[in-house]
Scaffold this active site. Structure first.
Site, PDB file in Angstrom:
ATOM      1  N   HIS A  50      53.213  52.608  78.559  1.00 22.96           N
ATOM      2  CA  HIS A  50      54.297  53.432  79.079  1.00 22.96           C
ATOM      3  C   HIS A  50      55.478  53.480  78.116  1.00 22.96           C
ATOM      4  O   HIS A  50      56.167  54.500  78.021  1.00 22.96           O
ATOM      5  CB  HIS A  50      54.750  52.893  80.437  1.00 22.96           C
ATOM      6  CG  HIS A  50      55.700  53.783  81.168  1.00 22.96           C
ATOM      7  ND1 HIS A  50      55.291  54.897  81.867  1.00 22.96           N
ATOM      8  CD2 HIS A  50      57.048  53.739  81.304  1.00 22.96           C
ATOM      9  CE1 HIS A  50      56.346  55.500  82.405  1.00 22.96           C
ATOM     10  NE2 HIS A  50      57.420  54.812  82.079  1.00 22.96           N
ATOM     11  N   TYR A  53      53.355  53.505  73.661  1.00 27.55           N
ATOM     12  CA  TYR A  53      52.306  54.479  73.330  1.00 27.55           C
ATOM     13  C   TYR A  53      51.307  53.910  72.322  1.00 27.55           C
ATOM     14  O   TYR A  53      50.909  54.591  71.378  1.00 27.55           O
ATOM     15  CB  TYR A  53      52.918  55.773  72.777  1.00 27.55           C
ATOM     16  CG  TYR A  53      53.813  56.517  73.737  1.00 27.55           C
ATOM     17  CD1 TYR A  53      53.901  56.160  75.073  1.00 27.55           C
ATOM     18  CD2 TYR A  53      54.590  57.587  73.305  1.00 27.55           C
ATOM     19  CE1 TYR A  53      54.712  56.857  75.954  1.00 27.55           C
ATOM     20  CE2 TYR A  53      55.406  58.297  74.180  1.00 27.55           C
ATOM     21  CZ  TYR A  53      55.464  57.924  75.508  1.00 27.55           C
ATOM     22  OH  TYR A  53      56.261  58.612  76.383  1.00 27.55           O
ATOM     23  N   HIS A  96      55.998  59.739  87.197  1.00 28.30           N
ATOM     24  CA  HIS A  96      56.249  58.586  88.061  1.00 28.30           C
ATOM     25  C   HIS A  96      55.057  58.461  89.002  1.00 28.30           C
ATOM     26  O   HIS A  96      55.194  58.451  90.222  1.00 28.30           O
ATOM     27  CB  HIS A  96      57.559  58.749  88.831  1.00 28.30           C
ATOM     28  CG  HIS A  96      58.473  57.577  88.678  1.00 28.30           C
ATOM     29  ND1 HIS A  96      59.221  57.054  89.694  1.00 28.30           N
ATOM     30  CD2 HIS A  96      58.745  56.784  87.603  1.00 28.30           C
ATOM     31  CE1 HIS A  96      59.932  56.021  89.267  1.00 28.30           C
ATOM     32  NE2 HIS A  96      59.656  55.837  87.999  1.00 28.30           N
ATOM     33  N   ARG A 117      68.679  61.711  84.284  1.00 28.81           N
ATOM     34  CA  ARG A 117      69.462  60.872  83.367  1.00 28.81           C
ATOM     35  C   ARG A 117      69.086  61.137  81.913  1.00 28.81           C
ATOM     36  O   ARG A 117      69.936  61.111  81.022  1.00 28.81           O
ATOM     37  CB  ARG A 117      69.290  59.389  83.714  1.00 28.81           C
ATOM     38  CG  ARG A 117      70.006  58.970  84.980  1.00 28.81           C
ATOM     39  CD  ARG A 117      70.134  57.451  85.092  1.00 28.81           C
ATOM     40  NE  ARG A 117      68.840  56.798  85.079  1.00 28.81           N
ATOM     41  CZ  ARG A 117      68.036  56.701  86.146  1.00 28.81           C
ATOM     42  NH1 ARG A 117      68.401  57.246  87.293  1.00 28.81           N
ATOM     43  NH2 ARG A 117      66.878  56.074  86.061  1.00 28.81           N
ATOM     44  N   GLN A 241      61.369  51.461  92.172  1.00 35.06           N
ATOM     45  CA  GLN A 241      62.815  51.426  92.256  1.00 35.06           C
ATOM     46  C   GLN A 241      63.326  52.144  93.502  1.00 35.06           C
ATOM     47  O   GLN A 241      62.602  52.901  94.136  1.00 35.06           O
ATOM     48  CB  GLN A 241      63.418  52.094  91.007  1.00 35.06           C
ATOM     49  CG  GLN A 241      62.845  51.585  89.701  1.00 35.06           C
ATOM     50  CD  GLN A 241      61.678  52.407  89.197  1.00 35.06           C
ATOM     51  OE1 GLN A 241      60.886  52.924  89.975  1.00 35.06           O
ATOM     52  NE2 GLN A 241      61.551  52.520  87.891  1.00 35.06           N
ATOM     53  N   SER A 314      66.414  48.752  88.224  1.00 34.39           N
ATOM     54  CA  SER A 314      67.391  49.331  89.152  1.00 34.39           C
ATOM     55  C   SER A 314      67.907  50.644  88.577  1.00 34.39           C
ATOM     56  O   SER A 314      68.103  50.777  87.367  1.00 34.39           O
ATOM     57  CB  SER A 314      68.557  48.365  89.366  1.00 34.39           C
ATOM     58  OG  SER A 314      68.113  47.182  89.993  1.00 34.39           O
ATOM     59  N   ASP A 523      55.535  67.888  77.064  1.00 28.11           N
ATOM     60  CA  ASP A 523      54.238  67.665  77.712  1.00 28.11           C
ATOM     61  C   ASP A 523      54.173  66.307  78.392  1.00 28.11           C
ATOM     62  O   ASP A 523      54.858  65.367  78.009  1.00 28.11           O
ATOM     63  CB  ASP A 523      53.080  67.802  76.709  1.00 28.11           C
ATOM     64  CG  ASP A 523      53.170  66.795  75.586  1.00 28.11           C
ATOM     65  OD1 ASP A 523      53.028  65.594  75.833  1.00 28.11           O
ATOM     66  OD2 ASP A 523      53.374  67.213  74.428  1.00 28.11           O
ATOM     67  N   ASN A 561      55.940  62.693  77.690  1.00 32.10           N
ATOM     68  CA  ASN A 561      55.608  61.415  78.288  1.00 32.10           C
ATOM     69  C   ASN A 561      54.095  61.236  78.271  1.00 32.10           C
ATOM     70  O   ASN A 561      53.349  62.206  78.394  1.00 32.10           O
ATOM     71  CB  ASN A 561      56.140  61.396  79.729  1.00 32.10           C
ATOM     72  CG  ASN A 561      55.749  60.147  80.506  1.00 32.10           C
ATOM     73  OD1 ASN A 561      55.103  60.237  81.531  1.00 32.10           O
ATOM     74  ND2 ASN A 561      56.129  58.989  80.026  1.00 32.10           N
ATOM     75  N   SER A 563      51.128  59.076  80.246  1.00 39.29           N
ATOM     76  CA  SER A 563      50.807  58.248  81.403  1.00 39.29           C
ATOM     77  C   SER A 563      49.302  58.016  81.418  1.00 39.29           C
ATOM     78  O   SER A 563      48.535  58.905  81.805  1.00 39.29           O
ATOM     79  CB  SER A 563      51.256  58.938  82.699  1.00 39.29           C
ATOM     80  OG  SER A 563      50.833  58.201  83.834  1.00 39.29           O
TER      81      SER A 563
END
EC number: 6.3.5.3
Length: 794
Positions: A50, A53, A96, A117, A241, A314, A523, A561, A563
């Site tokens: 994660h 990579y 996520h 963010r 979280q 958090s 992507d 990202n 995953s």
């Protein structure tokens, strides 16, 4: 030396952090000693797939990442492109998945919070969110719970934060049972003169912690995101979280205000791996070190130890490097917004991350060992496609029951008309209306949404910054941004290379259908385990397909990202991977917002055209031996025969680009009133959806040549692929439109029929109705399918 024991850890303790035995030996060699508990945890999260990579980085290097509009490419919190007129757009997509599988509401909500963010960390104000969602079979009660929880979580965070959720996609397939995919994409407009980056700089500059407090929620989330899901995954709820969108709303305002002072040297969102990731990445990118004192970190729980501080995820927290002497100025801004802001560390010359706790050194690790210089794994690529793919490619339409213009005799349904088949496809959750999903989202907040969800093939938003930029005229908003997320994972499963190319092509096609010129890509690569030969074969070939297609469309990849390990271990202990799902998020530019269109018919009497592979060409059109229009991998095969097999449609890049350019030109000239690409369900479904969206009927007559070609009627009606777009054009522009097509798209367009009445009629070349039904009847099936299944109805 640290103040903690550095005795060797047991194999079980090492494995619990997601670290391989050989990686632990590497850690010992790099440190010159055994790590302590906190350090082991830091390596565990930073050496997870994660964060580093380690299995995918070599493949990502082939992506095109540069272009005339790219201002910031991969490696920062988000990519940034130049949209012209002084406007700069930041955008990115992230996953996520695993948190959403065990706690769907908070998992999805914090996924939205995290991607927002990433955008405002760059100095951009978020203006839109999209999402790409995958769920299992809605007949399963757990899938229904996951679906409802995820959608509620997305709605909660986006609506409370005050950002419109303007588009996305939702697929349903048993391949995602137990392992849903929740990918969130955010877009923002830069408000700061300088793009805020993350590399720490300036020896002696203070490191300032801002935002919310730190607790034990989200512990080890990065490692959790890089592991298979099992029946025991519910026990990992602490790795999920808990978000506070109202606090994040204050955080974005405080951050943008602070950035505009010029006092912020660098900024990093505390997302995956929390304090560990933010300190390590800022230090490594800046070629410096960071010393951080945990005793100064605002906390919400008592008795926390360094391991918990460093691995907590958090939410709503950031780490800044501030110009020395200006920290009070920055702290005052955040306190005024009701947020924590404290000097918690310093930029140091030694390129290390040094963590202090209760007067001792709790951890000390070279920054590069945590961030840039991490393990990299190269896997052997299968010399031949795996057996499942070869078996699928051997499939032939000859195995299907014979059919005629009247319909088909199906083993499970008996004699069925093509109208009945169309209803069955419109009732498939993947094709059916997603209104149940998007009506829970506020898609009008900020008042910049031009095309709402469900209105067009891509979302359209005004490019209107909150504050004036050089050369910008606030009173004349004419430019817009279009955005979409796309991937047909069944195609990628059957042929990773062609399927990934198809995802890029469809994203560009969807943008073209609203009149936007594709600009750039972010992507999200959702795959199973890369350590297994089939998993790596899928990943490697999909990456190659994405890279080749992005070059063809001149849409560089600005970030994204990865995953991996999206697998669910069943009751027999066998891992079941998802379909390989490389989601493509793409943005495009519209120069004149008065020249854009949706997918629904606009006026009776308008003429309907098909751009791309013609109806009578579906049997013969092919590239490299692969069909351009086919039933292979289609929703028709999945819905009617419960099969995922065959060769999926290939992409003819030259034709694809010509078709899209013709569509964009027609929209830009004001000739084209509606445009809708032919995707899942093929020609019959795109015609039905255009009728439903426009609340108008159509009379379509397939060319007589199609009757005589010997093709299967189901392929003509429901075959997929072929760079195909269905448009409607007013009669007054017929001559100009057809002249343009004859010159620029010769041999790849045809008139199909007319917008008229309240019934969809698709007739054969000799006038025999193949499909005939009232639009209201089709709309009823399409609108109610998902709600009925969520209610437990078949």
């Amino acid at each position: 030396m640290t103040a903690f024991s550095t005795a060797p850890f047991s194999p079980a303790e090492i494995a619990s952090e997601g670290i391989k035995p050989e990686e632990y030996d590497d850690i010992v060699q790099r440190l010159g000693r055994h790590p302590n508990r906190a350090e082991l945890g830091m390596f565990g999260v930073m050496w997870s797939e994660h964060c580093c990579y380690k299995n995918s980085r070599p493949l990502l290097k082939q992506f095109p990442t540069e272009g005339p509009r790219v201002l910031v490419g991969p490696g920062e919190n988000a990519g940034v492109i130049d949209a012209g007129d002084g406007l700069r757009v930041a955008f990115k997509i992230e996953s996520h998945n695993h948190p959403s599988a065990v706690e769907p509401f908070q998992g999805a909500a914090t996924g939205v919070g995290g991607i927002l963010r990433d955008i405002f960390t760059m100095g951009a104000r978020p203006i839109a969110v999209l999402n790409s969602l995958r769920f299992g079979d809605l007949a399963d009660s757990r899938t229904r719970r996951l679906c409802q929880g995820v959608v509620s979580g997305i709605a909660h965070y986006g609506n409370c934060f005050g950002v419109p959720t303007v588009g996305g996609e939702v697929y349903f397939d048993a391949a995602y049972n137990g392992n849903p995919l929740v990918n969130a994409m955010a877009i923002g407009i830069m408000e700061t003169d300088d793009i805020v980056k993350s590399g720490a700089a300036g020896l002696g500059n203070p490191v300032v912690y801002v935002g919310s407090t730190t607790g034990r929620d989200g512990m080890g989330g990065a490692s959790f995101a890089s592991a298979e899901l099992t029946d025991e995954s519910e026990q990992n709820r602490p790795a999920v979280q808990v978000g506070d969108p109202f606090l994040e709303k204050s955080l974005v305002e405080a951050c943008l205000e602070a950035f505009k002072t010029g006092a912020i040297v660098a900024a990093q969102d505390m997302g995956a791996a929390g304090l560990t990731c933010s300190t390590a990445e800022m230090a490594a990118k800046g070629g410096v070190g960071i010393e951080l004192d945990l005793d100064l970190i605002p906390v919400r729980e008592t008795g926390m130890v360094p391991y918990e501080y460093l691995l907590s995820e958090s939410q709503e927290r950031m780490l800044f490097v501030v110009a020395k002497g200006r920290e009070a100025e920055v702290i005052e801004i955040f306190e005024r917004w009701g947020l924590h802001a404290v000097v918690a560390g310093t930029v140091i010359a030694d390129p290390i991350v040094r963590i202090l706790f209760q007067g001792d050194v709790a951890a000390e690790i070279p920054a590069l060992a945590l961030s840039e210089n991490t393990p990299i794994y190269h896997h052997d690529l299968l010399s031949e496609p795996p057996d499942y793919a070869q078996k699928a490619w051997a499939w032939s339409e000859d195995s299907l029951p014979p059919c005629s213009a009247a319909g088909i005799v199906l083993p499970s349904l008996g004699e069925t008309t093509w109208t009945g088949v169309l209803h069955r496809l419109l009732g498939q959750p993947t094709i059916a209306s997603k209104a149940w999903v998007y009506r829970q989202y506020d898609h009008q907040v900020q008042n910049n949404t031009v095309r709402y969800p469900g209105q067009g093939d891509a979302a359209v938003i005004r490019l209107r910054p909150q504050e004036a930029v050089p050369g910008y005229q606030p009173g004349a908003v004419t430019r817009g941004l279009a955005a979409t997320v796309d991937c047909n994972a069944r195609y990628v499963y059957l042929n990773p290379y062609e399927g990934a190319k198809a995802a890029v092509a469809e994203a560009a096609r969807n943008l073209s259908c609203v009149g936007a010129l594709p600009l750039a890509v972010t992507d999200n690569l959702n795959f199973g385990s890369p350590e297994k030969p089939i998993g790596y074969w899928q990943l490697a070939n999909a990456c190659r397909g994405l890279a080749d297609a992005c070059r063809e469309f001149e849409t560089p990849v600005t970030g994204g990202n990865v995953s991996l390990y999206n697998e669910t271990v069943d009751s027999q202990g066998n891992p079941q991977p998802i379909y390989p799902t490389p989601v493509v998020g793409m943005v495009g530019l519209i120069d004149d917002l008065s020249r854009t269109c949706g997918q629904g018919w606009q006026q009776e009497g308008d003429l309907i055209y098909l751009l791309g592979v013609l109806v009578e060409q579906t049997e013969t059109a092919a590239t490299d031996g692969n069909p351009l229009v086919t039933l292979g991998g289609s929703e028709y095969l999945a819905a009617i025969y419960s099969q995922a097999t065959g060769r999926p449609p290939a992409i003819d890049m030259a034709l694809e680009k010509k078709v899209q350019a013709a569509c964009r030109h027609g929209i830009g000239q004001g000739w084209v009133r509606s445009a809708h690409d032919s995707a899942e369900g093929g020609l019959a479904v795109v015609l039905a959806e255009s009728c439903i969206s426009g609340q108008l009927g159509a009379l379509v007559q397939l060319p007589l040549a199609a009757d005589r070609s010997g093709q299967r009627w189901d392929r003509l009606l429901f075959g997929e692929g072929g760079a195909r777009i269905v448009v409607s054009v007013s009669r007054e522009h017929q001559a100009d439109w057809e002249a343009h097509l004859s010159y620029h798209l010769a041999g790849n367009w045809q008139w199909l029929g007319t917008v008229q009445g309240d019934t969809l009629v698709i007739a054969s070349g000799d006038g025999q109705p193949l499909i005939a039904d009232e639009v209201n009847s089709l709309a009823s099936t399409w609108h109610t399918a998902i709600e009925q299944r969520l209610a437990g109805e078949s």
